[in-house]
Design a protein around this motif. Structure first.
Motif, PDB file in Angstrom:
ATOM      1  N   GLY A  35       0.772  -1.240   0.000  1.00 36.75           N
ATOM      2  CA  GLY A  35       0.000   0.000   0.000  1.00 36.75           C
ATOM      3  C   GLY A  35       0.796   1.278   0.000  1.00 36.75           C
ATOM      4  O   GLY A  35       0.205   2.354   0.069  1.00 36.75           O
ATOM      5  N   ARG A  36       2.118   1.206  -0.075  1.00 37.94           N
ATOM      6  CA  ARG A  36       2.898   2.452  -0.006  1.00 37.94           C
ATOM      7  C   ARG A  36       3.188   2.963  -1.412  1.00 37.94           C
ATOM      8  O   ARG A  36       3.751   2.247  -2.243  1.00 37.94           O
ATOM      9  CB  ARG A  36       4.215   2.245   0.733  1.00 37.94           C
ATOM     10  N   ARG A  37       2.769   4.202  -1.664  1.00 37.20           N
ATOM     11  CA  ARG A  37       3.089   4.890  -2.905  1.00 37.20           C
ATOM     12  C   ARG A  37       3.584   6.286  -2.569  1.00 37.20           C
ATOM     13  O   ARG A  37       3.158   6.885  -1.578  1.00 37.20           O
ATOM     14  CB  ARG A  37       1.870   5.002  -3.827  1.00 37.20           C
ATOM     15  N   SER A  38       4.444   6.808  -3.374  1.00 33.77           N
ATOM     16  CA  SER A  38       5.031   8.113  -3.110  1.00 33.77           C
ATOM     17  C   SER A  38       3.963   9.199  -3.166  1.00 33.77           C
ATOM     18  O   SER A  38       3.297   9.385  -4.191  1.00 33.77           O
ATOM     19  CB  SER A  38       6.127   8.407  -4.146  1.00 33.77           C
ATOM     20  N   GLY A  39       3.795   9.894  -2.054  1.00 33.03           N
ATOM     21  CA  GLY A  39       2.869  11.014  -1.998  1.00 33.03           C
ATOM     22  C   GLY A  39       1.404  10.644  -1.998  1.00 33.03           C
ATOM     23  O   GLY A  39       0.545  11.516  -2.164  1.00 33.03           O
ATOM     24  N   LYS A  40       1.061   9.369  -1.821  1.00 37.36           N
ATOM     25  CA  LYS A  40      -0.323   8.915  -1.841  1.00 37.36           C
ATOM     26  C   LYS A  40      -0.682   8.271  -0.511  1.00 37.36           C
ATOM     27  O   LYS A  40       0.176   7.851   0.255  1.00 37.36           O
ATOM     28  CB  LYS A  40      -0.545   7.906  -2.980  1.00 37.36           C
ATOM     29  N   SER A  41      -1.998   8.229  -0.253  1.00 40.00           N
ATOM     30  CA  SER A  41      -2.466   7.562   0.957  1.00 40.00           C
ATOM     31  C   SER A  41      -2.278   6.052   0.813  1.00 40.00           C
ATOM     32  O   SER A  41      -2.145   5.518  -0.294  1.00 40.00           O
ATOM     33  CB  SER A  41      -3.942   7.889   1.200  1.00 40.00           C
ATOM     34  N   THR A  42      -2.294   5.357   1.942  1.00 37.19           N
ATOM     35  CA  THR A  42      -2.049   3.914   1.946  1.00 37.19           C
ATOM     36  C   THR A  42      -3.280   3.173   1.432  1.00 37.19           C
ATOM     37  O   THR A  42      -4.333   3.171   2.070  1.00 37.19           O
ATOM     38  CB  THR A  42      -1.710   3.444   3.366  1.00 37.19           C
ATOM     39  N   THR A  43      -3.155   2.560   0.267  1.00 39.52           N
ATOM     40  CA  THR A  43      -4.212   1.709  -0.297  1.00 39.52           C
ATOM     41  C   THR A  43      -3.549   0.510  -0.968  1.00 39.52           C
ATOM     42  O   THR A  43      -2.479   0.634  -1.560  1.00 39.52           O
ATOM     43  CB  THR A  43      -5.067   2.460  -1.334  1.00 39.52           C
TER      44      THR A  43
END
Length: 505
Positions: free
Chosen positions: A211-219
């Motif tokens: 769920g980790r993406r740069s600059g994004k919420s955890t999904t």
């Protein structure tokens, strides 16, 4: 050597730190308690020093003096660490790895010991030479441990894995990182088991951070698979399932991007008689994967049942039955009798005769809904009403941007009647509170009854007027409508019904 004055200064600094920590309750307390334990030991040492002057030449007195001085320096190092790491860096919101705190504290202890040894006249050069040999021997014997320690330092310094992250190891084990220590990392799995993984092993494998993406919420994207008989068009299956999934939010699933359905595979040459589908959605609470999957499956099942699209059976399944016309007729009659009993309990159809209700029961469609699913949407156009056969549903109305709970419907009840009788848009949103069973009555099936007996329109208009005014009274916080208001509203609704069904005055 420390004196009572020095002790007073240290105590004042300690009290100040504790006051700050008591205000900022989110700061760690374990380090503060460790610092507090040093203070009474230091106080006892100072008392011995102040009162034991007569024993200045005694060996035990000199040892206790050095020990007291060491305790004082250690206490000052701990206070400095608390002030810098637990107060200053947290106030300016600078994140730091716990190992950095431990390294700084260890460096402070080492400097304090070297300084005390220098004051005591110890030959540091000989100690350094001897310690180099000892260090080499210890290093060779503790290579695995040192590898784990260096691994833990690397994990915290480069910030590749953080406490609270959900990760997947190469063996497909998933869990949440709870602690990163010097030697190992603690991972709590979805089964509530705890994995203690040596840091060196953790660094030697590919780790997936979920769920980790740069600059994004955890999904984290999830897949829920299901099979449908290949004779049903994929476009129809996708349309009905997507409509159910996207109509109202699912707890634990992201609203953007929306859940959607794809056709993964068609019937194969191996004998499969189904098409394979998958719903993909994005999980927002990584701890609740199974409950969210279950909620998605409930939506899929209810959507397919409403569309009368059965889930596929294995191609090898063989059913042997001697079902003749009489047996099939009995099953049909049983379903119609159940629908008739439900319609008899609905006030809207109280003016109909038994034969007229039987006609509606024969054409009514079974419509199940999953918990939390939107049944009707305010402002939408529709040509049918729902009879609530089992379960509960809540009615919500959006007025001036404020979404309000109006009522809770329990079976037997009905809703959507204005859309059926007048063609007006839905006046409220109805959401299933529990698993819901409904009968759907379409306008085409009802229009024949109204045209054969137009007085039905007059009888129903009075019921609709009372229900409409009661809804407005709840929404606007007013008293229920008076008789003249009901009559006016009934007349207006009657005109709309006549226009909808092309009835003459």
């Amino acid at each position: 050597m420390l004196t009572w004055r020095s002790l007073t200064i240290i105590a004042a600094a300690l009290v100040l730190v504790l006051l700050v920590l008591s205000v900022a309750r989110s700061l760690p307390r374990q380090r503060t308690r460790r610092t507090l334990l040093l203070f009474p030991l230091l106080a006892a040492g100072v008392i011995v020093y102040e009162l034991g002057g007569a024993f200045a030449q005694a060996q035990w007195y000199r040892i206790s003096s050095i020990a007291t001085e060491l305790l004082g320096i250690v206490l000052l190092v701990n206070l400095s660490a608390v002030a810098i790491f637990d107060i200053l860096l947290r106030v300016v919101k600078i994140r730091y790895p716990d190992i950095l705190h431990d390294l700084a504290l260890g460096a402070g202890y080492l400097i304090a010991i070297v300084w005390l040894m220098h004051r005591a006249g110890v030959n540091l050069a000989s100690i350094v030479a001897t310690s180099a040999v000892v260090t080499a021997v210890i290093g060779l014997s503790l290579q695995p441990t040192l590898g784990n320690i260096i691994g833990g330092l690397a994990l915290q310094v480069d910030d590749s894995i953080q406490e609270g992250d959900w990760i997947e190891l190469e063996n497909k084990s998933q869990g949440q990182v709870k602690m990163i220590r010097w030697r190992h990392t603690v991972i709590e799995t979805r089964d509530w088991d705890t994995l203690v993984v040596p840091n060196s092993q953790l660094l030697n494998q590919v780790i997936k951070v979920l769920g980790r993406r740069s600059g994004k919420s955890t999904t984290h994207r999830m897949w829920v698979y299901f099979n449908v008989d290949f004779r049903y068009a994929p476009s129809e299956v996708i349309r009905c399932v997507d409509a159910s999934l996207q109509a109202s939010s699912i707890p634990g699933a992201a609203s953007d991007p929306k859940p959607n359905t794809i056709c993964c595979d068609l019937a194969r040459d191996t004998g499969d008689s189904f098409c394979r589908y998958a719903v993909r959605y994005w999980l927002t609470d990584l701890e609740r994967d199974d409950p969210t999957n279950s909620a998605v499956r409930e939506r899929i099942y209810a959507a397919l049942k409403r569309a009368q699209i059965p889930l596929a059976l294995p191609a090898a399944t063989l059913f042997l039955s001697e079902e003749g016309k009489e047996s099939r007729a009995r099953k049909v009659q049983k379903r119609q009798d159940h629908a008739l009993r439900c319609l008899q309990q609905v006030e809207l159809f109280s003016s109909l005769s038994d034969s007229e209700r039987s006609v509606l029961a024969e054409s009514a469609k079974h419509a199940p809904f999953a918990r939390g699913e939107m049944i009707t949407k305010q402002g939408a156009s529709a040509n049918w009403l729902y009879v609530l056969v089992a379960g509960q549903a809540e009615v919500r109305v959006d007025r001036n941007g404020v979404n309000s709970h109006v009522a809770t419907l329990s079976a037997p009840s009905f809703f959507g009647e204005m859309a059926l009788m007048t063609g007006a848009p839905r006046e409220a949103t109805v959401i299933a509170v529990t698993e819901v069973e409904c009968l759907r009555v379409d306008r085409e099936d009802f229009s024949e009854l109204v045209k054969r007996r137009p007085e039905i329109a007059t009888e129903i208009s009075n019921i609709l007027a009372e229900r409409r005014l009661a809804l407005d009274a709840v929404v606007q916080g007013l008293a229920a409508g008076r008789t003249e208001s009901i009559q006016r509203e009934s007349s207006r609704i009657l005109s709309a019904i006549k226009e909808m069904f092309s009835l003459s005055d």
